[in-house]
Design a protein around this motif. Structure first.
Motif, PDB file in Angstrom:
ATOM      1  N   ILE A   1       0.860  -1.196   0.000  1.00 36.27           N
ATOM      2  CA  ILE A   1       0.000   0.000   0.000  1.00 36.27           C
ATOM      3  C   ILE A   1       0.893   1.242   0.000  1.00 36.27           C
ATOM      4  O   ILE A   1       1.432   1.636   1.036  1.00 36.27           O
ATOM      5  CB  ILE A   1      -0.956   0.012   1.218  1.00 36.27           C
ATOM      6  N   PRO A   2       1.073   1.852  -1.165  1.00 37.01           N
ATOM      7  CA  PRO A   2       1.896   3.073  -1.225  1.00 37.01           C
ATOM      8  C   PRO A   2       1.127   4.234  -0.600  1.00 37.01           C
ATOM      9  O   PRO A   2       0.023   4.560  -1.023  1.00 37.01           O
ATOM     10  CB  PRO A   2       2.107   3.305  -2.729  1.00 37.01           C
ATOM     11  N   ALA A   3       1.715   4.832   0.418  1.00 40.32           N
ATOM     12  CA  ALA A   3       1.045   5.941   1.116  1.00 40.32           C
ATOM     13  C   ALA A   3       2.092   6.970   1.539  1.00 40.32           C
ATOM     14  O   ALA A   3       2.052   7.505   2.641  1.00 40.32           O
ATOM     15  CB  ALA A   3       0.275   5.412   2.330  1.00 40.32           C
ATOM     16  N   ALA A   4       3.052   7.210   0.644  1.00 39.95           N
ATOM     17  CA  ALA A   4       4.137   8.147   0.961  1.00 39.95           C
ATOM     18  C   ALA A   4       3.977   9.469   0.223  1.00 39.95           C
ATOM     19  O   ALA A   4       4.855  10.316   0.285  1.00 39.95           O
ATOM     20  CB  ALA A   4       5.486   7.508   0.610  1.00 39.95           C
ATOM     21  N   GLY A   5       2.855   9.629  -0.481  1.00 38.74           N
ATOM     22  CA  GLY A   5       2.643  10.852  -1.273  1.00 38.74           C
ATOM     23  C   GLY A   5       2.471  12.077  -0.379  1.00 38.74           C
ATOM     24  O   GLY A   5       2.229  11.964   0.826  1.00 38.74           O
ATOM     25  N   LEU A   6       2.593  13.237  -0.988  1.00 35.85           N
ATOM     26  CA  LEU A   6       2.497  14.500  -0.236  1.00 35.85           C
ATOM     27  C   LEU A   6       1.046  14.876   0.086  1.00 35.85           C
ATOM     28  O   LEU A   6       0.804  15.668   0.993  1.00 35.85           O
ATOM     29  CB  LEU A   6       3.136  15.637  -1.043  1.00 35.85           C
TER      30      LEU A   6
ATOM     31  N   PRO B   1      -1.950  12.763   8.114  1.00 35.31           N
ATOM     32  CA  PRO B   1      -1.914  12.177   6.772  1.00 35.31           C
ATOM     33  C   PRO B   1      -3.326  11.917   6.257  1.00 35.31           C
ATOM     34  O   PRO B   1      -4.206  11.517   7.034  1.00 35.31           O
ATOM     35  CB  PRO B   1      -1.167  10.858   6.986  1.00 35.31           C
ATOM     36  N   LYS B   2      -3.529  12.133   4.955  1.00 37.60           N
ATOM     37  CA  LYS B   2      -4.888  11.949   4.420  1.00 37.60           C
ATOM     38  C   LYS B   2      -5.375  10.511   4.606  1.00 37.60           C
ATOM     39  O   LYS B   2      -6.576  10.267   4.666  1.00 37.60           O
ATOM     40  CB  LYS B   2      -4.955  12.347   2.945  1.00 37.60           C
ATOM     41  N   GLU B   3      -4.444   9.566   4.745  1.00 31.70           N
ATOM     42  CA  GLU B   3      -4.838   8.162   4.953  1.00 31.70           C
ATOM     43  C   GLU B   3      -5.463   7.939   6.323  1.00 31.70           C
ATOM     44  O   GLU B   3      -6.015   6.876   6.595  1.00 31.70           O
ATOM     45  CB  GLU B   3      -3.617   7.244   4.796  1.00 31.70           C
TER      46      GLU B   3
ATOM     47  N   ILE C   1      -2.626  -1.791  -3.582  1.00 35.94           N
ATOM     48  CA  ILE C   1      -3.810  -0.915  -3.503  1.00 35.94           C
ATOM     49  C   ILE C   1      -3.347   0.519  -3.302  1.00 35.94           C
ATOM     50  O   ILE C   1      -2.535   0.781  -2.409  1.00 35.94           O
ATOM     51  CB  ILE C   1      -4.678  -1.230  -2.262  1.00 35.94           C
ATOM     52  N   LEU C   2      -3.891   1.446  -4.045  1.00 29.05           N
ATOM     53  CA  LEU C   2      -3.722   2.863  -3.717  1.00 29.05           C
ATOM     54  C   LEU C   2      -4.924   3.266  -2.867  1.00 29.05           C
ATOM     55  O   LEU C   2      -6.074   3.135  -3.317  1.00 29.05           O
ATOM     56  CB  LEU C   2      -3.662   3.724  -4.982  1.00 29.05           C
ATOM     57  N   PRO C   3      -4.667   3.753  -1.649  1.00 33.52           N
ATOM     58  CA  PRO C   3      -5.796   3.969  -0.732  1.00 33.52           C
ATOM     59  C   PRO C   3      -6.657   5.179  -1.060  1.00 33.52           C
ATOM     60  O   PRO C   3      -7.614   5.450  -0.333  1.00 33.52           O
ATOM     61  CB  PRO C   3      -5.115   4.109   0.636  1.00 33.52           C
ATOM     62  N   ASP C   4      -6.356   5.895  -2.156  1.00 30.23           N
ATOM     63  CA  ASP C   4      -7.159   7.070  -2.524  1.00 30.23           C
ATOM     64  C   ASP C   4      -8.567   6.734  -2.999  1.00 30.23           C
ATOM     65  O   ASP C   4      -9.385   7.645  -3.182  1.00 30.23           O
ATOM     66  CB  ASP C   4      -6.468   7.842  -3.659  1.00 30.23           C
TER      67      ASP C   4
HETATM   68  P1  UTP Z   1      -0.954  10.744  -6.002  1.00 25.35           P
HETATM   69  O1  UTP Z   1      -0.491  10.997  -7.371  1.00 25.35           O
HETATM   70  O2  UTP Z   1      -2.420  10.806  -5.750  1.00 25.35           O
HETATM   71  O3  UTP Z   1      -0.199  11.748  -5.035  1.00 25.35           O
HETATM   72  O4  UTP Z   1      -0.375   9.358  -5.562  1.00 25.35           O
HETATM   73  P2  UTP Z   1      -0.490  12.094  -3.521  1.00 25.35           P
HETATM   74  O5  UTP Z   1       0.740  12.698  -2.968  1.00 25.35           O
HETATM   75  O6  UTP Z   1      -1.058  10.917  -2.771  1.00 25.35           O
HETATM   76  O7  UTP Z   1      -1.665  13.167  -3.561  1.00 25.35           O
HETATM   77  P3  UTP Z   1      -1.728  14.585  -4.302  1.00 25.35           P
HETATM   78  O8  UTP Z   1      -1.927  14.275  -5.767  1.00 25.35           O
HETATM   79  O9  UTP Z   1      -0.451  15.335  -4.020  1.00 25.35           O
HETATM   80  O10 UTP Z   1      -2.904  15.234  -3.667  1.00 25.35           O
HETATM   81  C1  UTP Z   1      -0.985   8.111  -5.867  1.00 25.35           C
HETATM   82  C2  UTP Z   1      -0.548   7.100  -4.808  1.00 25.35           C
HETATM   83  O11 UTP Z   1       0.857   6.937  -4.832  1.00 25.35           O
HETATM   84  C3  UTP Z   1       1.424   7.213  -3.571  1.00 25.35           C
HETATM   85  C4  UTP Z   1       0.413   8.095  -2.863  1.00 25.35           C
HETATM   86  O12 UTP Z   1       0.581   8.011  -1.455  1.00 25.35           O
HETATM   87  C5  UTP Z   1      -0.900   7.526  -3.381  1.00 25.35           C
HETATM   88  O13 UTP Z   1      -1.286   6.355  -2.677  1.00 25.35           O
HETATM   89  N1  UTP Z   1       2.729   7.884  -3.775  1.00 25.35           N
HETATM   90  C6  UTP Z   1       2.840   8.872  -4.692  1.00 25.35           C
HETATM   91  C7  UTP Z   1       3.817   7.496  -3.024  1.00 25.35           C
HETATM   92  O14 UTP Z   1       3.717   6.585  -2.166  1.00 25.35           O
HETATM   93  N2  UTP Z   1       5.009   8.124  -3.232  1.00 25.35           N
HETATM   94  C8  UTP Z   1       5.159   9.119  -4.149  1.00 25.35           C
HETATM   95  O15 UTP Z   1       6.285   9.632  -4.308  1.00 25.35           O
HETATM   96  C9  UTP Z   1       4.042   9.500  -4.897  1.00 25.35           C
END
Ligand code: UTP
Length: 287
Positions: A8-13, A25-27, A128-131
């Motif tokens: 589960i990738p959840a490292a996004g900004l 975190p939004k998660e 899974i992408l948790p979005d």
């Molecule tokens: P998104 O492209 O939706 O980016 O990532 P984000 O950071 O979650 O949200 P916004 O767009 O800035 O609002 C899709 C998925 O990939 C993960 C995110 O956590 C999400 O589950 N992701 C993305 C990473 O884990 N690392 C990254 O460098 C980028």
């Protein structure tokens, strides 16, 4: 099938959720009574995963805390006779075997998946992408698992999109269709509407094979210096079979404030304990 891990990738900004996601975190934002991450892990478990690999950024460790046992809290709730709350806390802390890997820099979804390579090893895995939440029965990930049993190849979740929206997603080129299964020969991240190879968009659920890790290592960063998972999947599709499943049901967006709000309202409207209060609030708002 030795399919036990779900990454589960959840490292996004989480920029689309700022400022709400500045400190939380939004998660961890709730959808009804549970944070988003719990919905994702429950879907993974219901599809058959036993081991969850969370890819987190430094500072987002609280996402994992929600999924780990909390004996002190459990003891306090027990002492106070809070049985229902105790059950809820126990459930959240014992859903799966949780491992955490840290993505040092937000270098894209592909780079995030690559961080899980050592934990997953030489096995196929779910992702899974948790979005998005799946509230379909069977859940979207379980439908992909069935696809993996049919084809034994990487499996993508596909949904038809109007041409005007396809540029927000990855889109696939398809060589063969069997019912709802499509053999994918190429994938393009965020194509211009005119250049999209089809109206089939790649959604945030996957079954991946260990070959994806080598493909990711060979994938050059694209826009914003991010390594795209879609580019690595396209590489796999050029050298072997990759299938997509046009899943039944819908995925509900919780990665943007508007999507999150709409998903909460939709699910609350159908929830026996929340139905009345939500319907009367909506009626009052439209009066
Ligand atoms: P998104 O492209 O939706 O980016 O990532 P984000 O950071 O979650 O949200 P916004 O767009 O800035 O609002 C899709 C998925 O990939 C993960 C995110 O956590 C999400 O589950 N992701 C993305 C990473 O884990 N690392 C990254 O460098 C980028």
């Amino acid at each position: 099938m030795d399919l036990r891990h779900c990454v589960i990738p959840a490292a996004g900004l989480g920029t689309r959720f700022l400022p709400a996601s500045k400190a939380v975190p939004k998660e961890l934002l709730p959808v009804l009574d549970r944070p988003v991450i719990q919905w994702a892990v429950e879907e993974a478990v219901s599809a058959g995963a036993t081991d969850v690999v969370l890819v987190l950024a430094e500072g987002k460790e609280s996402v994992a805390h929600h999924l780990l046992p909390d004996p002190a809290l459990e003891r306090r709730l027990e002492e106070r006779g809070k049985q229902r709350e105790l059950e809820a806390v126990r459930t959240a802390g014992h859903l799966a075997d949780i491992s955490i890997v840290i993505q040092a820099e937000p270098r894209g979804l592909g780079d995030a998946v690559l961080q899980a390579a050592d934990v997953v090893g030489d096995r196929p895995f779910l992702c899974i992408l948790p979005d998005d939440l799946s509230v379909t029965d069977p859940p979207v990930l379980a439908q992909l698992w069935q696809g993996y049993e049919r084809h034994g190849s990487p499996i993508l979740a596909l949904a038809r999109m109007p041409r005007s929206e396809i540029s927000r997603y990855g889109a696939v080129a398809v060589a063969e269709t069997r019912g709802r299964d499509h053999r994918v020969t190429d994938a393009v991240e965020k194509p211009r509407a005119d250049d999209a190879p089809s109206d089939l968009a790649v959604m945030g659920r996957y079954v991946l094979t260990p070959g994806i890790f080598d493909a990711l290592r060979q994938t050059a960063p694209g826009a914003l210096g991010e390594i795209q998972l879609t580019d690595a999947i396209a590489m796999l599709a050029r050298s072997g079979p990759v299938w997509g499943v046009e899943y039944e049901g819908t995925l509900l967006d919780v990665g943007t404030p508007a999507g999150w709000l709409a998903t909460n309202i939709r699910l609350a409207r159908d929830d026996p304990t929340l139905r009345t209060v939500v319907r009367s609030a909506l009626a009052a708002a439209s009066a």
